[in-house]
Motif scaffolding. Sequence first.
Motif, mmCIF file in Angstrom:
data_model
loop_
_atom_site.group_PDB
_atom_site.id
_atom_site.type_symbol
_atom_site.label_atom_id
_atom_site.label_comp_id
_atom_site.label_asym_id
_atom_site.label_seq_id
_atom_site.Cartn_x
_atom_site.Cartn_y
_atom_site.Cartn_z
ATOM 1 N N UNK A 1 0.840 -1.201 0.000
ATOM 2 C CA UNK A 1 0.000 0.000 0.000
ATOM 3 C C UNK A 1 0.870 1.243 0.000
ATOM 4 N N UNK A 2 1.891 1.271 0.866
ATOM 5 C CA UNK A 2 2.812 2.418 0.892
ATOM 6 C C UNK A 2 3.554 2.548 -0.434
ATOM 7 N N UNK A 3 3.975 1.422 -0.988
ATOM 8 C CA UNK A 3 4.726 1.445 -2.242
ATOM 9 C C UNK A 3 3.878 1.947 -3.406
ATOM 10 N N UNK A 4 2.602 1.651 -3.369
ATOM 11 C CA UNK A 4 1.713 2.004 -4.478
ATOM 12 C C UNK A 4 1.064 3.374 -4.305
ATOM 13 N N UNK B 1 5.133 10.154 -0.283
ATOM 14 C CA UNK B 1 6.559 10.467 -0.189
ATOM 15 C C UNK B 1 7.334 9.453 -1.022
ATOM 16 N N UNK B 2 8.037 9.925 -2.045
ATOM 17 C CA UNK B 2 8.727 9.032 -2.976
ATOM 18 C C UNK B 2 9.779 8.182 -2.270
ATOM 19 N N UNK B 3 10.426 8.715 -1.252
ATOM 20 C CA UNK B 3 11.435 7.935 -0.517
ATOM 21 C C UNK B 3 10.788 6.772 0.227
ATOM 22 N N UNK C 1 9.504 1.059 0.653
ATOM 23 C CA UNK C 1 8.468 0.036 0.772
ATOM 24 C C UNK C 1 8.543 -0.951 -0.401
ATOM 25 N N UNK C 2 8.793 -0.452 -1.614
ATOM 26 C CA UNK C 2 8.944 -1.328 -2.778
ATOM 27 C C UNK C 2 10.110 -2.281 -2.586
ATOM 28 N N UNK C 3 11.218 -1.758 -2.088
ATOM 29 C CA UNK C 3 12.406 -2.578 -1.863
ATOM 30 C C UNK C 3 12.133 -3.661 -0.823
ATOM 31 N N UNK C 4 11.536 -3.269 0.293
ATOM 32 C CA UNK C 4 11.250 -4.245 1.346
ATOM 33 C C UNK C 4 10.239 -5.299 0.895
ATOM 34 N N UNK C 5 9.217 -4.886 0.181
ATOM 35 C CA UNK C 5 8.215 -5.836 -0.312
ATOM 36 C C UNK C 5 8.858 -6.834 -1.279
ATOM 37 N N UNK D 1 12.014 -7.724 -1.358
ATOM 38 C CA UNK D 1 12.891 -8.603 -0.574
ATOM 39 C C UNK D 1 12.089 -9.710 0.105
ATOM 40 N N UNK D 2 10.929 -9.370 0.612
ATOM 41 C CA UNK D 2 10.085 -10.381 1.255
ATOM 42 C C UNK D 2 9.689 -11.475 0.265
ATOM 43 N N UNK D 3 9.302 -11.062 -0.929
ATOM 44 C CA UNK D 3 8.909 -12.033 -1.954
ATOM 45 C C UNK D 3 10.110 -12.892 -2.343
ATOM 46 N N UNK D 4 11.255 -12.276 -2.516
ATOM 47 C CA UNK D 4 12.455 -13.031 -2.896
ATOM 48 C C UNK D 4 12.875 -14.005 -1.800
ATOM 49 N N UNK D 5 12.689 -13.640 -0.551
ATOM 50 C CA UNK D 5 13.008 -14.566 0.546
ATOM 51 C C UNK D 5 12.144 -15.820 0.461
ATOM 52 N N UNK D 6 10.888 -15.639 0.114
ATOM 53 C CA UNK D 6 9.999 -16.806 -0.059
ATOM 54 C C UNK D 6 10.392 -17.614 -1.292
ATOM 55 N N UNK D 7 10.706 -16.933 -2.382
ATOM 56 C CA UNK D 7 11.128 -17.633 -3.600
ATOM 57 C C UNK D 7 12.403 -18.439 -3.381
ATOM 58 N N UNK D 8 13.263 -17.952 -2.519
ATOM 59 C CA UNK D 8 14.523 -18.645 -2.253
ATOM 60 C C UNK D 8 14.295 -20.025 -1.632
ATOM 61 N N UNK D 9 13.123 -20.228 -1.039
ATOM 62 C CA UNK D 9 12.800 -21.522 -0.452
ATOM 63 C C UNK D 9 12.437 -22.572 -1.494
ATOM 64 N N UNK D 10 12.113 -22.122 -2.704
ATOM 65 C CA UNK D 10 11.622 -23.011 -3.734
ATOM 66 C C UNK D 10 12.771 -23.566 -4.587
#
Length: 85
Positions: free
Chosen positions: A54-57, A61-63, A68-72, A74-83
């Motif tokens: 929600x914050x990313x979209x 504040x652009x910063x 938020x985009x970066x953290x979101x 990273x969260x997805x990539x952490x899950x993908x790393x399990x696969x």
Amino acid sequence: MEFQWMFDGARADTIQSERASVLDILDAIMPPDQGRRVLSWRVEAKMAQAALLTRATFGSDIRIQRRAQTLAARNVEACRALLLG
């Protein structure tokens, strides 16, 4: 999944498949008596990811949006790393 359907429907099937695979892994390693606790963690994680997206979209504040985009992501990539594959 909700954000994927709303903003990038073309990738929704891929994300849905990855999500199902992560849930299969979680079910396989979860101790039998910890179902409620794990479900609670899943709900908390989903809400936290939704807040980031929600914050990313919609953030003003652009910063904050970029962070938020970066953290979101990273969260997805952490899950993908399990696969595998």
